[in-house]
Design a protein around this motif. Structure first.
Motif, PDB file in Angstrom:
ATOM      1  N   VAL A  30     -26.670  26.492   3.303  1.00 26.78           N
ATOM      2  CA  VAL A  30     -28.034  25.975   3.121  1.00 26.78           C
ATOM      3  C   VAL A  30     -28.012  24.459   2.936  1.00 26.78           C
ATOM      4  O   VAL A  30     -28.757  23.724   3.590  1.00 26.78           O
ATOM      5  CB  VAL A  30     -28.710  26.645   1.904  1.00 26.78           C
ATOM      6  N   GLU A  31     -27.131  23.995   2.064  1.00 26.88           N
ATOM      7  CA  GLU A  31     -27.074  22.559   1.787  1.00 26.88           C
ATOM      8  C   GLU A  31     -26.669  21.775   3.030  1.00 26.88           C
ATOM      9  O   GLU A  31     -27.203  20.705   3.301  1.00 26.88           O
ATOM     10  CB  GLU A  31     -26.088  22.267   0.647  1.00 26.88           C
ATOM     11  N   ILE A  32     -25.711  22.324   3.789  1.00 28.46           N
ATOM     12  CA  ILE A  32     -25.276  21.629   5.003  1.00 28.46           C
ATOM     13  C   ILE A  32     -26.425  21.560   6.006  1.00 28.46           C
ATOM     14  O   ILE A  32     -26.645  20.533   6.653  1.00 28.46           O
ATOM     15  CB  ILE A  32     -24.031  22.310   5.606  1.00 28.46           C
ATOM     16  N   LEU A  33     -27.195  22.645   6.096  1.00 32.05           N
ATOM     17  CA  LEU A  33     -28.351  22.647   7.000  1.00 32.05           C
ATOM     18  C   LEU A  33     -29.323  21.518   6.640  1.00 32.05           C
ATOM     19  O   LEU A  33     -29.780  20.767   7.494  1.00 32.05           O
ATOM     20  CB  LEU A  33     -29.089  23.978   6.897  1.00 32.05           C
ATOM     21  N   TRP A  34     -29.639  21.410   5.342  1.00 30.44           N
ATOM     22  CA  TRP A  34     -30.613  20.395   4.930  1.00 30.44           C
ATOM     23  C   TRP A  34     -30.062  18.991   5.144  1.00 30.44           C
ATOM     24  O   TRP A  34     -30.801  18.066   5.483  1.00 30.44           O
ATOM     25  CB  TRP A  34     -31.020  20.597   3.469  1.00 30.44           C
ATOM     26  N   PHE A  35     -28.762  18.862   4.943  1.00 27.97           N
ATOM     27  CA  PHE A  35     -28.118  17.569   5.169  1.00 27.97           C
ATOM     28  C   PHE A  35     -28.192  17.208   6.659  1.00 27.97           C
ATOM     29  O   PHE A  35     -28.539  16.079   7.023  1.00 27.97           O
ATOM     30  CB  PHE A  35     -26.666  17.659   4.680  1.00 27.97           C
TER      31      PHE A  35
END
Lengths: 267, 274
Positions: free
Chosen positions: B43-48
């Motif tokens: 999830v965090e990588i997606l938002w990044f």
């Protein structure tokens, strides 16, 4: 039908508890928006006011203001989390016994939530738009307003059915928040939250046309701004309605399959 | 009377032991939900990636924003991610759980512990995924530096880490201050969520902003300092030591105000009826 009015009523009363939350949400929400508008202004200045991919500064500013408006009117708040929690905690059981349809019930609550959010956010949004009124493009006539209203209604339904279906994943997995946030990330980009989608290279822009995402935000804004010539407008509405129908059927099918898995934990 | 040196050392050693135990707890917790742990990283990588996409699309339309070129801003976003993720690793979960502790009255148990309450409230849990995501941010920074053909001296890296620590401290102080509003309103999740919106300001180049917005997010809520100054240190984009000084002063100010706010809030705590 009367029972669903009661649901809306209860939903409004429940949401009244969260009015401070709503207000914070609306006001804090302006910060990144304002930042993005300033960022674009700096870019336009660097280009001496020339258009960016056929967007003038006023249109670009209006675009982001309309993102707020469409969001306030149609975005799911925490309906999806609540639905997932209902399934996880076994609260769904009572709806299987009552003569009330869970999807219709949630739709009423979604509607009530939007009404309350609107009541709270209307003032800050209006003030915000007023402050930037020099760059805000008014609607191009009564017909445009009607078209915009239609697009918004379909957008709200599309948003809801997608979120609803996603939340139903809770029938299969224990923790749905990561999946919801992943979908949200895709929506954020592909619906046009970050920038108007025609800034994307043609390949990616074309790819998005095959997904429901542009119809969640980008399409209604373009309807408002009158950027779609007649045939494109009609085509857009047909595709949007198609996605609404498709996601509705999907929601029903997933619900039916999910119920077979459902074991009423803790219910 | 200030504590004698020996007892200060003993106190520090005790807190270190407690913190080590909290770490062991957090690791055990993450290991219990491995797939969820990995999904959160995704999830965090997606938002990044989303942020990077945004900047790349913007730089399809323009060459520079102020004198920030595309790779400068990519580095800035990497730095912002690095700082935000370290903040998340150490503090975010704990700050966002404060309102729940107050609402349920579970704060009672933490108040009873023979420990500084702010310490235990702020550091109860470690979010290990944050360290991985901070690493991703660092990797993006390294790649941007490579694209810019910039060599970075060890001194610059050391300076970057120091100002990053100040950045994390600012995020933490402001977040705790916001979370402490729950002592007044109880329902404070929306407020904590609101802080996420401020991260969005932190990753934009300061030069895009002028006037009130710039002043407000520099001297009131120093979002335009927390990652811009570290990025400028790495990019050797500092004309004067003034921005670093601003960051240090604003950091000290945030720490003081948050401590003051925390003490005032705690005094309001009446526990929940049980």
């Amino acid at each position: 039908m009367k029972k669903y009015w009661h649901v809306i009523n209860i939903g409004i009363q429940n949401n009244l508890t969260y009015r401070v939350n709503f207000l914070f949400r609306a006001v804090f929400g302006f910060v990144p928006l304002l930042a993005t508008i300033y960022l674009w202004r700096a870019i336009y200045q660097g280009k001496n006011g020339a258009d960016v991919a056929a967007w003038s500064l006023a249109e670009m500013t209006s675009y982001y203001l309309l993102v707020t408006v469409v969001d306030a009117l149609t975005a799911v708040n925490d309906d999806d989390w609540q639905i997932a929690a209902d399934i996880k905690d076994g609260n769904v059981s009572q709806f299987l016994l009552k003569p009330i349809d869970y999807l219709a019930y949630r739709l009423c609550l979604f509607l009530a939530g939007r009404l309350m959010y609107l009541a709270v956010a209307a003032v800050p949004v209006a003030v915000f738009i007023f402050c930037l009124r020099a760059y805000f493009i008014p609607p191009g006539g009564v017909l445009v307003i009607l078209e915009f209203a239609l697009a918004l209604t379909l957008t709200a339904l599309l948003q809801f059915f997608l979120a609803y279906t996603m939340a139903l994943l809770a029938f299969w997995v224990l923790e749905v928040s990561t999946y919801i946030l992943m979908l949200f990330a895709f929506e954020y980009l592909a619906s046009g939250h970050l920038f108007p989608l025609d800034l994307l290279p043609p390949f990616w822009r074309g790819l998005l046309d095959y997904t429901p995402f542009p119809y969640q935000l980008y399409f209604p804004i373009n309807v408002y701004l009158g950027r779609l010539p007649g045939p494109a407008l009609l085509h857009g509405f047909l595709v949007q309605a198609g996605w609404v129908a498709a996601t509705y059927v999907l929601a029903r099918v997933v619900w039916a399959r999910g119920l077979r898995k459902y074991s009423a934990v803790g219910g | 009377m200030p504590p004698a040196p020996a007892s200060l050392a003993a106190t520090l050693a005790r807190y270190a032991r407690v913190y080590a135990a909290l770490w062991r707890n957090s690791v055990a917790r993450e290991l219990a939900f491995k797939s969820n742990f990995l999904l959160w990283i995704v999830v965090e990588i997606l938002w990044f990636t989303l942020q990077l996409t945004f900047i790349n699309v913007i730089y399809l339309q323009t060459e520079r924003i102020g004198d920030w070129t595309r790779w400068h801003v990519v580095l800035l976003i990497g730095a912002s991610q690095f700082i935000q993720q370290l903040f998340q690793a150490f503090f975010l979960t704990n700050c966002s759980q404060l309102s729940e502790l107050v609402r349920t009255g579970k704060l009672d148990f933490l108040l009873l512990l023979p420990l500084n309450t702010r310490f235990i409230v702020s550091l109860r849990q470690v979010d290990l995924g944050g360290f991985f995501n901070a690493g991703v941010g660092a990797a993006v920074m390294a790649y941007a530096l490579h694209q810019l053909h910039l060599a970075v001296s060890p001194l610059q890296i050391f300076g970057f880490l120091c100002v990053s620590v100040i950045g994390v401290t600012i995020h933490y102080s402001l977040m705790l201050l916001l979370a402490a509003i729950c002592f007044w309103t109880v329902q404070a999740q929306g407020i904590v969520w609101g802080y996420y919106n401020l991260f969005n300001v932190a990753r934009l180049p300061d030069e895009a902003f002028h006037g009130f917005f710039r002043v407000f997010f520099t001297f009131a809520i120093p979002m335009l300092l927390v990652s811009n100054v570290p990025a400028r240190v790495l990019l050797a984009k500092l004309d004067s030591p003034w921005p670093i000084l601003q960051l240090v002063l604003m950091g000290a100010g945030c720490v003081l105000i948050s401590e003051w706010g925390w003490r005032r809030s705690l005094r309001r705590y009446t526990s929940a009826s049980s």
